[in-house]
Design an enzyme around this catalytic site. Structure first.
Site, PDB file in Angstrom:
ATOM      1  N   ARG A  76       0.850  -1.190   0.000  1.00 43.47           N
ATOM      2  CA  ARG A  76       0.000   0.000   0.000  1.00 43.47           C
ATOM      3  C   ARG A  76       0.888   1.242   0.000  1.00 43.47           C
ATOM      4  O   ARG A  76       1.863   1.319   0.750  1.00 43.47           O
ATOM      5  CB  ARG A  76      -0.887  -0.029   1.250  1.00 43.47           C
ATOM      6  CG  ARG A  76      -1.892   1.061   1.389  1.00 43.47           C
ATOM      7  CD  ARG A  76      -2.653   0.901   2.704  1.00 43.47           C
ATOM      8  NE  ARG A  76      -3.397  -0.357   2.752  1.00 43.47           N
ATOM      9  CZ  ARG A  76      -3.673  -1.012   3.885  1.00 43.47           C
ATOM     10  NH1 ARG A  76      -3.244  -0.563   5.043  1.00 43.47           N
ATOM     11  NH2 ARG A  76      -4.374  -2.123   3.834  1.00 43.47           N
ATOM     12  N   ARG A 145      -1.410   6.530   9.790  1.00 38.93           N
ATOM     13  CA  ARG A 145      -1.466   6.003   8.430  1.00 38.93           C
ATOM     14  C   ARG A 145      -1.828   7.113   7.435  1.00 38.93           C
ATOM     15  O   ARG A 145      -1.743   8.290   7.763  1.00 38.93           O
ATOM     16  CB  ARG A 145      -2.432   4.824   8.384  1.00 38.93           C
ATOM     17  CG  ARG A 145      -1.944   3.671   9.273  1.00 38.93           C
ATOM     18  CD  ARG A 145      -2.692   2.402   9.026  1.00 38.93           C
ATOM     19  NE  ARG A 145      -2.157   1.294   9.812  1.00 38.93           N
ATOM     20  CZ  ARG A 145      -2.586   0.050   9.713  1.00 38.93           C
ATOM     21  NH1 ARG A 145      -3.555  -0.271   8.859  1.00 38.93           N
ATOM     22  NH2 ARG A 145      -2.069  -0.908  10.453  1.00 38.93           N
ATOM     23  N   LYS A 207      -2.599   0.996  15.240  1.00 48.38           N
ATOM     24  CA  LYS A 207      -2.698   1.928  14.124  1.00 48.38           C
ATOM     25  C   LYS A 207      -3.445   3.191  14.536  1.00 48.38           C
ATOM     26  O   LYS A 207      -4.231   3.189  15.473  1.00 48.38           O
ATOM     27  CB  LYS A 207      -3.403   1.259  12.943  1.00 48.38           C
ATOM     28  CG  LYS A 207      -4.812   0.769  13.233  1.00 48.38           C
ATOM     29  CD  LYS A 207      -5.358  -0.037  12.062  1.00 48.38           C
ATOM     30  CE  LYS A 207      -6.716  -0.650  12.393  1.00 48.38           C
ATOM     31  NZ  LYS A 207      -7.212  -1.509  11.306  1.00 48.38           N
ATOM     32  N   LYS A 209      -5.397   6.818  12.724  1.00 47.91           N
ATOM     33  CA  LYS A 209      -5.916   7.342  11.467  1.00 47.91           C
ATOM     34  C   LYS A 209      -6.433   8.774  11.653  1.00 47.91           C
ATOM     35  O   LYS A 209      -7.075   9.077  12.655  1.00 47.91           O
ATOM     36  CB  LYS A 209      -7.029   6.441  10.931  1.00 47.91           C
ATOM     37  CG  LYS A 209      -6.551   5.030  10.621  1.00 47.91           C
ATOM     38  CD  LYS A 209      -7.678   4.128  10.131  1.00 47.91           C
ATOM     39  CE  LYS A 209      -7.158   2.741   9.782  1.00 47.91           C
ATOM     40  NZ  LYS A 209      -8.243   1.845   9.295  1.00 47.91           N
ATOM     41  N   CYS A 444     -14.587  -4.496   1.130  1.00 48.78           N
ATOM     42  CA  CYS A 444     -13.155  -4.729   1.319  1.00 48.78           C
ATOM     43  C   CYS A 444     -12.693  -5.799   0.325  1.00 48.78           C
ATOM     44  O   CYS A 444     -13.484  -6.350  -0.440  1.00 48.78           O
ATOM     45  CB  CYS A 444     -12.873  -5.170   2.753  1.00 48.78           C
ATOM     46  SG  CYS A 444     -13.430  -6.857   3.112  1.00 48.78           S
ATOM     47  N   CYS A 450      -6.766 -11.849   1.833  1.00 50.68           N
ATOM     48  CA  CYS A 450      -6.750 -11.358   3.210  1.00 50.68           C
ATOM     49  C   CYS A 450      -6.830 -12.520   4.193  1.00 50.68           C
ATOM     50  O   CYS A 450      -7.764 -13.328   4.144  1.00 50.68           O
ATOM     51  CB  CYS A 450      -7.901 -10.382   3.457  1.00 50.68           C
ATOM     52  SG  CYS A 450      -7.929  -9.767   5.161  1.00 50.68           S
ATOM     53  N   CYS A 489     -14.800  -9.584   7.313  1.00 47.39           N
ATOM     54  CA  CYS A 489     -14.583  -9.798   8.736  1.00 47.39           C
ATOM     55  C   CYS A 489     -14.953  -8.520   9.463  1.00 47.39           C
ATOM     56  O   CYS A 489     -15.221  -7.493   8.824  1.00 47.39           O
ATOM     57  CB  CYS A 489     -13.133 -10.206   9.006  1.00 47.39           C
ATOM     58  SG  CYS A 489     -11.975  -8.805   9.072  1.00 47.39           S
ATOM     59  N   CYS A 493     -12.474  -2.625   7.456  1.00 48.55           N
ATOM     60  CA  CYS A 493     -11.713  -1.916   6.420  1.00 48.55           C
ATOM     61  C   CYS A 493     -12.588  -1.095   5.473  1.00 48.55           C
ATOM     62  O   CYS A 493     -12.141  -0.063   4.983  1.00 48.55           O
ATOM     63  CB  CYS A 493     -10.872  -2.909   5.624  1.00 48.55           C
ATOM     64  SG  CYS A 493      -9.502  -3.599   6.576  1.00 48.55           S
TER      65      CYS A 493
END
Length: 587
Positions: A76, A145, A207, A209, A444, A450, A489, A493
């Site tokens: 990414r 991110r 993470k 954001k 996603c 994944c 899941c 995302c």
């Protein structure tokens, strides 16, 4: 703060002994006997923008043949606000064909993802991207991110300014270790001691954001971010931001202590204190975030455990920052208007619909990449965008909803861009190929790459949307939009818990069905039915869509309707997400 070294999660120990993220990554890249890298290093490579994966479609076959899994990598890029020039886009396109699977995947954070990258190609891909000013530093990992920003430049000066802010925030919060340059750009060690002035040697607990929104557009789902900056514009000038904190989508099935959360607006900050405020909030999470339990490590849990008052106290204690009262703001929607529009400076922009963000050329059977992806027959989307990039003098912008904006088109150049769009039949809102419902859908990646996926998403949602389109048409509301999100899941995302209709994978062919989020992204949805397949999904949604058609108030969105009529309870606070689940009848 009371966490002892003994209680740290395994990932914290990996970061501690990594020598500022180096680990044994360089040695792993040099090992030609395997397509994989060491298990500990798979945690570190996220900081460099890539995840190790394997093709789950091939697992059984390779195991039977006594071969190791088909290891490859998802990579990414870091791309503040999702903006590239035509030159950069052409190089990003070339890299997809030379080093990946010949497609590009747009992410929900306004950047590009490559899939099926072989280990041997990671270094040359990153080196070639760097030559045109693009890197992958911090695109993943326990750091800030990709910084998002509103993609729709209705007020051109303000939009340019928030793009500048996305770059400023991204660069300020980028990790500083020289490991990226040494391992992937193969620059000689500088001899200087690595220092991480904001993150420290173990970076963040999880993470982080950040997104910037410009009302009335909430196209970045600003409340889904650890920090959401809501632009305050007075007399056509940006004066500061309302600050929202603690948003995040991830949860875990069967664990009610985990939940999605919307950001809480805690006040207004002027431009002169914005960078310092953001940095200070990051350091609060650095010092107080949970480093024992990664499922409890996001900023949202730090806030709920300690309270908003604690955050204000820390801002004052650490930096002398006292936020002003929140300024008025209003959001209208959280999707993308497809088609042409003109900004206040007279330049043209066109938003092109990219279903689930997959840029590919689809053959006469509507297939791409060995049949893995499906789209319209003979739809040369990737070729068309490449041709536009060759002639377009402005920028190309990715939205937070998987779409592309050809931005800054002068009057004199509009015909050339429009000619390419028409020639290749791109969906710019004028074609009849896709419905308003499909335009408002997002998924996603899920299978086959994944590792977290429990069910299909990108490969299945288009088929399900087609069946929902039929239901909408029969109810005489085929032109209406419902925000639909699907993930394989509960990691979140594609921001499924902000869908008026949300599907979250539970098992192959089975999904949890969520209802009731707000059209403008200001309310969560809630679980309505659990672990159901397609037949049950359609049986549940058909009468609800029919009722909405017959009983809705003027301008009432689907999510608002199911809340108003008692089908589902309104949910704004994340801690209420699991309470009173289901319809009144089910309860």
């Amino acid at each position: 703060m009371s966490t002892t070294e003994k209680n740290l999660s395994p990932v914290e120990h990996i970061k501690t002994r990594s020598n500022f993220l180096r680990g044994t990554i360089a040695e792993g890249l040099a090992d030609e006997l395997t397509g994989s890298i060491a298990e500990d290093d798979t945690q570190l490579t996220k900081f460099f923008g890539f995840y190790q994966q394997d093709d789950r479609d091939l697992r059984a076959e390779r195991k039977a043949s006594k071969l190791e899994p088909h290891y490859q990598f998802m990579l990414r890029l870091r791309l503040p606000a999702g903006v590239v020039t035509g030159e950069q886009y052409l190089e990003i396109d070339r890299l997809a064909h030379e080093y990946a699977n010949g497609t590009l995947r747009l992410t929900t954070r306004q950047t590009f993802q490559y899939h099926h990258v072989a280990k041997r190609d990671l270094r040359p891909l990153l080196q070639d991207a760097y030559k045109v000013g693009v890197d992958a530093r911090g695109a993943c990992g326990d750091v800030n991110r990709n910084v998002m920003a509103s993609a729709f430049p209705e007020k051109s000066a303000v939009h340019a300014e928030i793009h500048d802010w996305s770059i400023k925030l991204s660069e300020h919060l980028a990790w500083k270790s020289k490991a990226y340059e040494e391992i992937f750009l193969q620059q000689a060690p500088s001899g200087e001691t690595d220092v991480e002035p904001i993150y420290g040697a173990t970076y963040l607990p999880r993470k982080f954001k950040i997104a910037i929104a410009v009302p009335p557009e909430n196209d970045v789902d600003v409340f889904a971010n650890d920090i959401g900056l809501i632009a305050v514009v007075e007399n056509d000038a940006l004066v500061g931001y309302n600050v929202a904190i603690g948003g995040g989508m991830g949860s875990t099935h069967g664990e009610p202590a985990t939940y999605p959360r919307l950001g809480s607006v805690i006040g207004f900050v002027g431009l002169d204190k914005t960078l310092e405020t953001v940095e200070t909030l990051v350091t609060i999470q650095r010092d107080y975030g949970d480093r024992e339990n990664r499922k409890h490590a996001r900023f949202k849990y730090t806030i709920d455990d300690n309270g908003i008052g604690f955050i204000h106290e820390q801002l004052d204690e650490r930096a002398g920052i006292k936020l002003e009262p929140t300024r008025d703001y209003h959001f209208e929607r959280n999707g993308d208007p497809i088609g042409w529009f003109q900004d206040d400076a007279g330049n043209w922009h066109v938003t092109l619909f990219i279903e689930n963000g997959r840029i590919a050329d689809f053959d006469e059977n509507g297939l791409a990449h060995h049949g893995q992806y499906q789209g319209p027959a003979n739809y040369k989307l990737m070729t068309a965008l490449r041709e536009i990039a060759k002639i377009h003098k402005g920028t190309i912008r990715l939205t937070g909803n998987h779409n592309v904006i050809i931005s800054g088109i002068a009057d004199a150049d509009r015909a050339d861009v429009e000619g390419v769009i028409d020639h290749y039949g791109l969906d710019d809102g004028k074609t009849k190929r896709n419905s308003a419902l499909r335009h408002a859908s997002m998924s996603c990646v899920a299978f086959p790459t994944c590792a977290l996926a429990m069910a299909e998403s990108e490969r299945y949602l288009p088929e399900l949307i087609g069946k929902l389109e039929d239901i909408m048409d029969k109810a005489d509301i085929g032109d209406e939009r419902i925000v639909i999100r699907m993930t394989g899941c509960p990691n979140g995302c594609a921001r499924p818990f902000l869908g008026e209709i949300g599907f979250v994978g539970k098992a192959p062919g089975k999904y949890n069905l969520y209802l009731g989020a707000a059209f403008d992204g200001s309310r969560l949805n809630k679980l309505y039915r659990e672990n159901i397949g397609e037949a049950e999904i359609l049986a549940e949604l058909t009468p609800l869509i029919q009722r909405w058609s017959a009983e809705r108030e003027d301008g009432e969105h689907f999510g608002d309707f199911v809340v108003r009529t008692g089908v589902i309870a309104a949910t704004v606070e994340g801690k209420d997400f699991h309470e009173n689940t289901g319809s009144a009848e089910a309860a």
